[in-house]
Design a protein around this motif. Structure first.
Motif, PDB file in Angstrom:
ATOM      1  N   VAL A  78       0.838  -1.188   0.000  1.00 51.92           N
ATOM      2  CA  VAL A  78       0.000   0.000   0.000  1.00 51.92           C
ATOM      3  C   VAL A  78       0.878   1.244   0.000  1.00 51.92           C
ATOM      4  CG1 VAL A  78      -0.164   0.054   2.533  1.00 51.92           C
ATOM      5  CG2 VAL A  78      -1.969   1.108   1.148  1.00 51.92           C
ATOM      6  N   LEU A  79       0.384   2.283  -0.675  1.00 50.72           N
ATOM      7  CA  LEU A  79       1.054   3.575  -0.718  1.00 50.72           C
ATOM      8  C   LEU A  79       0.197   4.578   0.037  1.00 50.72           C
ATOM      9  CD1 LEU A  79       1.941   3.691  -4.539  1.00 50.72           C
ATOM     10  CD2 LEU A  79       3.157   2.527  -2.694  1.00 50.72           C
ATOM     11  N   GLU A  80       0.840   5.447   0.788  1.00 51.10           N
ATOM     12  CA  GLU A  80       0.116   6.466   1.551  1.00 51.10           C
ATOM     13  C   GLU A  80       0.452   7.856   1.019  1.00 51.10           C
ATOM     14  OE1 GLU A  80      -0.312   8.267   6.115  1.00 51.10           O
ATOM     15  OE2 GLU A  80       0.783   6.386   5.761  1.00 51.10           O
ATOM     16  N   PHE A  81      -0.593   8.662   0.814  1.00 49.14           N
ATOM     17  CA  PHE A  81      -0.418  10.030   0.343  1.00 49.14           C
ATOM     18  C   PHE A  81      -0.586  11.029   1.473  1.00 49.14           C
ATOM     19  CE2 PHE A  81      -2.409   8.053  -3.602  1.00 49.14           C
ATOM     20  CZ  PHE A  81      -1.190   7.898  -4.249  1.00 49.14           C
ATOM     21  N   GLY A  82      -0.023  12.205   1.255  1.00 47.79           N
ATOM     22  CA  GLY A  82      -0.295  13.375   2.072  1.00 47.79           C
ATOM     23  C   GLY A  82      -0.812  14.466   1.154  1.00 47.79           C
ATOM     24  N   ARG A  83      -0.816  15.688   1.632  1.00 49.49           N
ATOM     25  CA  ARG A  83      -1.376  16.773   0.826  1.00 49.49           C
ATOM     26  C   ARG A  83      -0.522  17.127  -0.385  1.00 49.49           C
ATOM     27  NH1 ARG A  83      -3.715  20.986   5.430  1.00 49.49           N
ATOM     28  NH2 ARG A  83      -5.249  19.530   6.331  1.00 49.49           N
ATOM     29  N   THR A  84       0.755  16.754  -0.360  1.00 47.11           N
ATOM     30  CA  THR A  84       1.646  17.108  -1.463  1.00 47.11           C
ATOM     31  C   THR A  84       2.042  15.908  -2.322  1.00 47.11           C
ATOM     32  OG1 THR A  84       3.601  16.878  -0.047  1.00 47.11           O
ATOM     33  CG2 THR A  84       2.589  19.060  -0.184  1.00 47.11           C
ATOM     34  N   GLY A  85       1.592  14.711  -1.956  1.00 46.83           N
ATOM     35  CA  GLY A  85       1.937  13.545  -2.749  1.00 46.83           C
ATOM     36  C   GLY A  85       2.260  12.340  -1.894  1.00 46.83           C
ATOM     37  N   LEU A  86       3.072  11.446  -2.430  1.00 47.86           N
ATOM     38  CA  LEU A  86       3.433  10.218  -1.730  1.00 47.86           C
ATOM     39  C   LEU A  86       4.279  10.534  -0.499  1.00 47.86           C
ATOM     40  CD1 LEU A  86       3.411   7.058  -1.910  1.00 47.86           C
ATOM     41  CD2 LEU A  86       5.618   7.273  -3.074  1.00 47.86           C
ATOM     42  N   VAL A  87       3.893   9.966   0.650  1.00 48.27           N
ATOM     43  CA  VAL A  87       4.651  10.199   1.882  1.00 48.27           C
ATOM     44  C   VAL A  87       5.161   8.915   2.510  1.00 48.27           C
ATOM     45  CG1 VAL A  87       3.461  12.375   2.396  1.00 48.27           C
ATOM     46  CG2 VAL A  87       2.553  10.208   3.318  1.00 48.27           C
ATOM     47  N   ALA A  88       4.596   7.765   2.160  1.00 45.05           N
ATOM     48  CA  ALA A  88       5.027   6.513   2.788  1.00 45.05           C
ATOM     49  C   ALA A  88       4.603   5.329   1.923  1.00 45.05           C
ATOM     50  CB  ALA A  88       4.441   6.375   4.189  1.00 45.05           C
ATOM     51  N   SER A  89       5.300   4.216   2.110  1.00 46.23           N
ATOM     52  CA  SER A  89       4.944   2.979   1.419  1.00 46.23           C
ATOM     53  C   SER A  89       5.264   1.794   2.304  1.00 46.23           C
ATOM     54  CB  SER A  89       5.702   2.856   0.086  1.00 46.23           C
ATOM     55  OG  SER A  89       7.107   2.809   0.303  1.00 46.23           O
ATOM     56  N   ASP A  90       4.505   0.725   2.137  1.00 52.90           N
ATOM     57  CA  ASP A  90       4.744  -0.532   2.847  1.00 52.90           C
ATOM     58  C   ASP A  90       4.563  -1.642   1.817  1.00 52.90           C
ATOM     59  OD1 ASP A  90       4.854  -2.766   4.417  1.00 52.90           O
ATOM     60  OD2 ASP A  90       3.499  -2.025   5.956  1.00 52.90           O
ATOM     61  N   LEU A  91       5.675  -2.236   1.382  1.00 50.67           N
ATOM     62  CA  LEU A  91       5.648  -3.147   0.240  1.00 50.67           C
ATOM     63  C   LEU A  91       6.413  -4.423   0.550  1.00 50.67           C
ATOM     64  CD1 LEU A  91       6.462  -0.430  -2.430  1.00 50.67           C
ATOM     65  CD2 LEU A  91       4.228  -1.473  -2.043  1.00 50.67           C
ATOM     66  N   THR A  92       5.877  -5.540   0.097  1.00 51.47           N
ATOM     67  CA  THR A  92       6.555  -6.828   0.234  1.00 51.47           C
ATOM     68  C   THR A  92       7.018  -7.298  -1.141  1.00 51.47           C
ATOM     69  OG1 THR A  92       4.557  -8.167  -0.042  1.00 51.47           O
ATOM     70  CG2 THR A  92       5.080  -7.426   2.183  1.00 51.47           C
ATOM     71  N   THR A  93       8.173  -7.951  -1.187  1.00 52.62           N
ATOM     72  CA  THR A  93       8.738  -8.418  -2.444  1.00 52.62           C
ATOM     73  C   THR A  93       9.208  -9.861  -2.324  1.00 52.62           C
ATOM     74  OG1 THR A  93       9.493  -6.208  -3.103  1.00 52.62           O
ATOM     75  CG2 THR A  93      10.579  -8.068  -4.146  1.00 52.62           C
ATOM     76  N   GLY A  94       8.957 -10.656  -3.350  1.00 52.15           N
ATOM     77  CA  GLY A  94       9.452 -12.021  -3.408  1.00 52.15           C
ATOM     78  C   GLY A  94      10.040 -12.306  -4.771  1.00 52.15           C
TER      79      GLY A  94
END
Length: 299
Positions: A78-94
């Motif tokens: 999932v990607l998290e936005f703030g008022r100016t754009g992308l602010v955080a991400s939580d990603l799994t990779t395999g």
């Protein structure tokens, strides 16, 4: 590659308390959708605190010649936005590696990466076996939320500048089928690596320096599927990278990214401080090939 394997790849260890995701309590109204006359405006309308979008992605890396091999990677989160754009991400990779990848398999263990406030926390992956007792997360500093590495989507359409510049290179449009419950129009074209470096913070973070010579003119072909609400639902890109001089290999990357649940409510948090170790504490004890992906395809 250390940066790609620690700062931009994501992990198998799940800590449910770190991310809260729920359906959006307030969806974009039809009036707001009609007012979003273009994809960049539609994207910016979703830049709201603790709102975001879900991401799933598959990447295929193919070597050249008669002995070509294929690596498959998958990424979700999932990607998290703030008022100016992308602010955080939580990603799994395999990774799904060729059977003959031998000792290099350890470099591509499943991983999870949380990125926020210029810091990334990675669990699993190359450093999993080197972690001190009681520590689960490796912290690296620098950059913003990490979305691009050598094994992930190079066109980050959640960046308004990147989306605008890429769509400006549209060479064709046609019906794109239904994705995420909405009919789409697929735009297709080509953009160079130098152009992406100029407009994309994620690509600049990945490359660290401006591409020159043949690298600057490297063509990235793409397809972007845009819904009737002007939001991006799917991005497919491909490019061929030469590693000649390291191990005389050419690799073709094909990335397929899907975005769903625009407006999802999400809050991404850092892991507990007592489970975190700094990157510099482990670096001296770990070695890896200069080009681990190329090593798999060599020979």
């Amino acid at each position: 590659m250390i940066a790609a394997l620690t700062g931009a790849t994501a992990a198998a260890l799940i800590v449910p308390t770190l991310v809260t995701v729920a359906p959006a309590s307030a969806r974009t109204t039809p009036a707001a959708q009609s007012a979003a006359a273009d994809p960049v405006s539609a994207l910016k309308r979703h830049f709201r605190t603790h709102r975001g979008v879900k991401l799933t992605e598959n990447t295929k890396i193919v070597g050249e010649g008669k002995k070509n091999k294929t690596i498959f990677t998958r990424r979700s989160g999932v990607l998290e936005f703030g008022r100016t754009g992308l602010v955080a991400s939580d990603l799994t990779t395999g990774f799904n590696l060729p059977a003959q990848s031998g000792e290099l398999k350890g470099l591509f263990a499943p991983s999870r990466t949380i990125s926020l406030k210029g810091v990334s926390y990675t669990s699993g992956g190359i450093f999993a076996e080197s972690m001190p007792e009681g520590k689960k997360w490796l912290r690296t500093r620098g950059g913003t939320a990490s979305l691009v590495s050598a094994v992930q989507q190079i066109i980050s359409t959640v960046e308004p500048g990147t989306l605008k510049a890429t769509l400006a290179r549209t060479g064709a449009r046609r019906p794109g089928g239904t994705w995420d419950g909405t009919r789409t129009t697929v735009h297709s074209g080509t953009i160079t690596l130098a152009e992406l470096f100029r407009v994309s913070p994620a690509v600049r973070a990945m490359l660290t320096k401006k591409p020159t010579g043949r690298s600057a003119t490297l063509p990235v072909t793409w397809k972007i599927y845009i819904g009737s609400d002007q939001l991006v639902r799917r991005v497919v890109s491909s490019y061929t990278e030469s590693t000649r001089g390291l191990n005389s290999t050419e690799l073709t990357y094909v990335n397929d990214t899907r975005y769903t649940g625009w407006g999802t409510k999400v809050t991404i948090k850092a892991p507990p401080a007592d489970q975190v170790v700094e990157f510099d504490e482990l670096l001296g004890d770990t070695t890896q090939p200069e080009d681990p992906i190329g090593e798999i395809f060599k020979g």
